[in-house]
Motif scaffolding. Structure first.
Motif, PDB file in Angstrom:
ATOM      1  N   PRO A 207      42.812 -12.446   9.212  1.00 25.86           N
ATOM      2  CA  PRO A 207      42.016 -13.018   8.127  1.00 25.86           C
ATOM      3  C   PRO A 207      42.826 -14.103   7.405  1.00 25.86           C
ATOM      4  CG  PRO A 207      42.395 -10.631   7.862  1.00 25.86           C
ATOM      5  CD  PRO A 207      43.388 -11.161   8.839  1.00 25.86           C
ATOM      6  N   GLY A 208      42.221 -15.235   7.131  1.00 18.78           N
ATOM      7  CA  GLY A 208      42.934 -16.289   6.406  1.00 18.78           C
ATOM      8  C   GLY A 208      42.380 -17.655   6.739  1.00 18.78           C
ATOM      9  N   ARG A 209      42.778 -18.635   5.922  1.00 19.19           N
ATOM     10  CA  ARG A 209      42.345 -20.010   6.171  1.00 19.19           C
ATOM     11  C   ARG A 209      42.800 -20.451   7.560  1.00 19.19           C
ATOM     12  NH1 ARG A 209      45.098 -23.339   3.309  1.00 19.19           N
ATOM     13  NH2 ARG A 209      46.503 -21.822   2.365  1.00 19.19           N
ATOM     14  N   LEU A 210      41.919 -21.132   8.277  1.00 21.95           N
ATOM     15  CA  LEU A 210      42.259 -21.598   9.620  1.00 21.95           C
ATOM     16  C   LEU A 210      43.005 -22.923   9.513  1.00 21.95           C
ATOM     17  CD1 LEU A 210      39.997 -19.428  10.242  1.00 21.95           C
ATOM     18  CD2 LEU A 210      39.654 -20.691  12.340  1.00 21.95           C
ATOM     19  N   THR A 211      44.304 -22.803   9.320  1.00 24.14           N
ATOM     20  CA  THR A 211      45.201 -23.950   9.208  1.00 24.14           C
ATOM     21  C   THR A 211      46.474 -23.612   9.984  1.00 24.14           C
ATOM     22  OG1 THR A 211      46.208 -23.093   7.184  1.00 24.14           O
ATOM     23  CG2 THR A 211      44.325 -24.576   6.915  1.00 24.14           C
ATOM     24  N   PRO A 212      47.229 -24.618  10.442  1.00 24.74           N
ATOM     25  CA  PRO A 212      48.400 -24.336  11.280  1.00 24.74           C
ATOM     26  C   PRO A 212      49.400 -23.365  10.657  1.00 24.74           C
ATOM     27  CG  PRO A 212      47.839 -26.657  11.420  1.00 24.74           C
ATOM     28  CD  PRO A 212      46.931 -26.069  10.364  1.00 24.74           C
ATOM     29  N   GLY A 213      49.604 -23.443   9.354  1.00 23.51           N
ATOM     30  CA  GLY A 213      50.610 -22.595   8.729  1.00 23.51           C
ATOM     31  C   GLY A 213      50.280 -21.123   8.707  1.00 23.51           C
ATOM     32  N   LYS A 214      49.017 -20.763   8.938  1.00 25.27           N
ATOM     33  CA  LYS A 214      48.617 -19.353   8.870  1.00 25.27           C
ATOM     34  C   LYS A 214      48.846 -18.612  10.191  1.00 25.27           C
ATOM     35  CE  LYS A 214      47.282 -19.134   4.592  1.00 25.27           C
ATOM     36  NZ  LYS A 214      48.008 -18.276   3.622  1.00 25.27           N
ATOM     37  N   GLY A 215      49.155 -19.326  11.256  1.00 19.10           N
ATOM     38  CA  GLY A 215      49.610 -18.666  12.470  1.00 19.10           C
ATOM     39  C   GLY A 215      48.556 -18.308  13.492  1.00 19.10           C
ATOM     40  N   GLN A 216      47.343 -18.846  13.382  1.00 16.46           N
ATOM     41  CA  GLN A 216      46.322 -18.525  14.395  1.00 16.46           C
ATOM     42  C   GLN A 216      46.768 -18.941  15.795  1.00 16.46           C
ATOM     43  OE1 GLN A 216      45.466 -19.979  11.452  1.00 16.46           O
ATOM     44  NE2 GLN A 216      43.997 -18.570  10.503  1.00 16.46           N
ATOM     45  N   GLN A 217      47.527 -20.037  15.880  1.00 10.20           N
ATOM     46  CA  GLN A 217      47.934 -20.502  17.217  1.00 10.20           C
ATOM     47  C   GLN A 217      48.874 -19.508  17.887  1.00 10.20           C
ATOM     48  OE1 GLN A 217      46.941 -23.585  19.035  1.00 10.20           O
ATOM     49  NE2 GLN A 217      47.634 -22.001  20.451  1.00 10.20           N
ATOM     50  N   VAL A 218      49.862 -19.010  17.156  1.00 13.29           N
ATOM     51  CA  VAL A 218      50.795 -18.063  17.782  1.00 13.29           C
ATOM     52  C   VAL A 218      50.063 -16.781  18.167  1.00 13.29           C
ATOM     53  CG1 VAL A 218      51.627 -16.875  15.687  1.00 13.29           C
ATOM     54  CG2 VAL A 218      53.137 -17.118  17.640  1.00 13.29           C
ATOM     55  N   LEU A 219      49.075 -16.368  17.361  1.00 11.51           N
ATOM     56  CA  LEU A 219      48.343 -15.148  17.705  1.00 11.51           C
ATOM     57  C   LEU A 219      47.456 -15.369  18.931  1.00 11.51           C
ATOM     58  CD1 LEU A 219      47.847 -12.224  16.941  1.00 11.51           C
ATOM     59  CD2 LEU A 219      45.957 -12.985  15.489  1.00 11.51           C
ATOM     60  N   LEU A 220      46.824 -16.547  19.016  1.00  7.31           N
ATOM     61  CA  LEU A 220      46.017 -16.842  20.195  1.00  7.31           C
ATOM     62  C   LEU A 220      46.899 -16.903  21.442  1.00  7.31           C
ATOM     63  CD1 LEU A 220      43.324 -17.573  21.500  1.00  7.31           C
ATOM     64  CD2 LEU A 220      43.721 -19.966  20.834  1.00  7.31           C
ATOM     65  N   ASP A 221      48.081 -17.502  21.315  1.00 10.13           N
ATOM     66  CA  ASP A 221      49.011 -17.544  22.447  1.00 10.13           C
ATOM     67  C   ASP A 221      49.387 -16.122  22.883  1.00 10.13           C
ATOM     68  OD1 ASP A 221      48.982 -20.287  22.386  1.00 10.13           O
ATOM     69  OD2 ASP A 221      50.902 -20.499  21.349  1.00 10.13           O
ATOM     70  N   ALA A 222      49.644 -15.256  21.913  1.00  7.94           N
ATOM     71  CA  ALA A 222      49.999 -13.870  22.232  1.00  7.94           C
ATOM     72  C   ALA A 222      48.836 -13.153  22.909  1.00  7.94           C
ATOM     73  CB  ALA A 222      50.417 -13.135  20.955  1.00  7.94           C
ATOM     74  N   PHE A 223      47.640 -13.392  22.394  1.00 12.08           N
ATOM     75  CA  PHE A 223      46.455 -12.755  22.975  1.00 12.08           C
ATOM     76  C   PHE A 223      46.254 -13.207  24.422  1.00 12.08           C
ATOM     77  CE2 PHE A 223      41.819 -12.751  23.751  1.00 12.08           C
ATOM     78  CZ  PHE A 223      41.569 -11.394  23.597  1.00 12.08           C
ATOM     79  N   MET A 224      46.456 -14.490  24.689  1.00 14.50           N
ATOM     80  CA  MET A 224      46.299 -14.987  26.054  1.00 14.50           C
ATOM     81  C   MET A 224      47.365 -14.409  26.983  1.00 14.50           C
ATOM     82  SD  MET A 224      44.826 -18.895  25.629  1.00 14.50           S
ATOM     83  CE  MET A 224      46.196 -19.549  24.698  1.00 14.50           C
ATOM     84  N   ARG A 225      48.546 -14.117  26.448  1.00 18.28           N
ATOM     85  CA  ARG A 225      49.566 -13.444  27.248  1.00 18.28           C
ATOM     86  C   ARG A 225      49.102 -12.040  27.631  1.00 18.28           C
ATOM     87  NH1 ARG A 225      55.171 -15.278  26.888  1.00 18.28           N
ATOM     88  NH2 ARG A 225      55.209 -17.360  25.945  1.00 18.28           N
TER      89      ARG A 225
END
Length: 389
Positions: A207-225
Motif C-alpha cells: 500500500p502506498g503512493r505509486l512513485t519510485p521511492g516507495k519500492g514498487q519496482q523492487v517488489l515487482l522484480d522480486a515477484f517475477m523472480r
C-alpha cells in the motif's frame, strides 16, 4: 485585572494547524487523523489550509475543527494582520506547522504575537543544513521541532539551528481499533474476488503512493523472480492512486503496467487504484510489504501491524525502529533477490505469518496508538517535559 481560570485554560487548549500544501500524503492527512483524538483529549483545533485542496475538503464537514482557507501561501502572508486578529479573537495559544515553507508565516505570527508557542513537525526528514541567516531567523522563533523517528532526530539535531533540547522525538500513531478485523468470512471472500485474488492464493501487497521511492519496482522484480522459479500460488496487489491527483507518478505507473503485460502477469498482479478502505483490505491480505528506500517514519508499517499482518519492511530509514524482533522481516530495499527469498519463506509458512502478525499487533497497541501520540503532542503544546517512550 487577571483573567478567570476558565479563560486561561481556554487559551491554553486551542491550537492552529497550518498546512498550506496542495498534496495529499501523510503530511497533509496528519491533521485529519489526529484532530478527533486531540478534541477528545480536551483541545479545540483550527486549521489554516489552501482553498480547494483535499485537506480542505476532508475537513469541510467536520464539527471538531474550524477551517480557514486561503488561495495561496502568498495570500496568507498578505492576510497577516487579519490572521493575527482572528487568532486573538479565538484565544489560540499554539501554532503547529507541518511544512518547512509554512514556518515563514508561523514565525511572522510569533513576532506579532510573542505569547504563541510555535511548533514544527518535520514529517519528511531534513536533507540539508538550515544554518543560513533566513533559517536562523525562522527557527529562533520555533519553540519545539518534533522528529517522528530516531532516524530523523539525529539528522534534525545536526541540521536545525536549535539546541538539542528543543528538538523532540515523537513517534506517529494510528487508531489501532480501526484495523481490528471486522469482516465475516463471506465478506472477505467477496472482497478478494473483487480484487481478482484467487481463492487459494497468498496475497502479497504494497500500500502506498505509486512513485519510485516507495519500492514498487523492487517488489515487482522480486515477484517475477518467484514466478520464474515456478511460483503459482502468489498474487501481487499494488494499492495506491493511479492518477497524479491521487499522488501517483504516471510515467512510473505506465512502466510497471508495461512490465506486467510483457510478462503476461495481468491475472496475477492487481492495481487497485486509490482506496479508502485500507483497514478492510488488510483483512484479505497475507503479507504486507513496505520496500521504501528512506522512510522518515512508515505509517503503513504500523497500520499493517495494527491489522495483525506479517510485515516485510526495508532495512533502512525509520522502518527498523518500528518492526521489532519477532514482528516481521527486514530486507535491503535494493536487493530483489533478498525480497524474493523472504517472500518465499513467508509464502510457505502460514503459521509463521500468523505468529508474526500477532506479535506485530501487540507491539502496535503498546507503542503506536493515536492516543499515545496525541498525549505526547499535548505535552509539547503545554510545555511539559515528558519521556517519549
Amino acid at each position: 485585572m487577571s483573567r478567570p481560570l476558565s479563560e486561561e485554560l481556554a487559551l491554553q487548549h486551542k491550537v492552529l494547524h497550518i498546512c498550506l500544501s496542495r498534496g495529499w500524503g501523510g503530511l497533509e492527512m496528519y491533521p485529519v487523523r489526529i484532530i478527533p483524538e486531540l478534541v477528545r483529549q480536551g483541545w479545540r483545533a483550527y486549521v489554516l489550509t489552501l482553498e480547494g485542496t483535499r485537506l480542505a475538503q476532508a475537513l469541510a464537514d467536520s464539527k471538531a475543527v474550524e477551517v480557514r482557507s486561503v488561495r495561496s501561501p502568498s495570500r496568507a502572508l498578505w492576510q497577516l494582520p487579519a490572521l493575527v486578529r482572528w487568532l486573538r479573537r479565538r484565544g489560540i495559544g499554539v501554532v503547529h506547522c507541518h511544512k518547512s515553507s509554512d514556518l515563514r508565516l508561523g514565525a511572522l505570527l510569533k513576532c506579532l504575537c510573542p505569547e504563541l508557542r510555535l511548533i514544527f513537525t518535520d514529517h519528511m526528514g531534513v536533507t540539508r543544513p538550515k544554518h543560513d541567516p533566513y533559517h536562523r531567523w525562522v527557527y529562533r522563533r520555533v519553540n519545539r521541532v518534533l522528529s517522528i523517528s530516531e532516524a530523523t532526530l539525529a539528522r534534525n539535531r545536526k541540521a536545525f539551528p536549535l539546541p538539542a533540547s528543543r528538538i523532540t522525538p515523537l513517534y506517529l500513531g494510528v487508531d489501532t481499533a480501526r484495523f481490528t478485523p471486522r469482516l465475516e468470512a463471506a465478506e472477505r471472500q467477496t472482497l478478494r474476488d473483487d480484487l481478482g485474488i484467487p481463492r487459494e492464493a497468498v496475497a502479497i501487497a504494497l500500500p502506498g503512493r505509486l512513485t519510485p521511492g516507495k519500492g514498487q519496482q523492487v517488489l515487482l522484480d522480486a515477484f517475477m523472480r518467484l514466478v520464474d522459479a515456478g511460483d503459482r500460488q502468489s498474487h501481487l496487489v499494488l494499492i495506491g492512486g493511479l492518477e497524479a491527483g491521487e499522488g501517483g507518478n504516471s510515467t512510473f505507473i505506465a512502466s510497471l503496467r508495461q512490465q506486467v503485460t510483457e510478462r503476461g502477469l495481468q491475472d496475477r498482479v492487481t492495481f487497485t487504484g486509490f482506496r479508502r478502505d485500507l483497514a478492510r483490505l488488510f483483512e484479505v491480505l497475507d503479507i504486507v510489504c513496505v520496500p521504501s528506500r528512506n522512510e522518515a517514519f512508515g505509517l503503513t508499517v504500523i497500520e499493517a501491524m495494527a491489522a495483525g499482518k506479517a510485515v516485510v519492511g526495508s532495512d533502512s530509514g525509520a522502518i527498523p525502529e518500528l518492526i521489532g524482533a519477532g514482528c516481521g522481516r527486514l530486507v535491503d530495499p535494493q536487493d530483489p533477490a533478498a525480497w524474493a527469498a523472504t517472500l518465499r519463506e513467508l509464502r510457505d509458512a502460514p503459521a509463521l505469518r500468523e505468529q508474526l502478525g500477532t506479535a506485530a499487533r501487540r507491539l502496535a497497541n503498546a507503542r503506536f496508538t493515536l492516543a499515545k501520540h496525541v498525549t505526547g503532542l499535548r505535552a509539547v503544546y503545554e510545555d511539559i517535559d515528558q519521556p517519549w517512550r
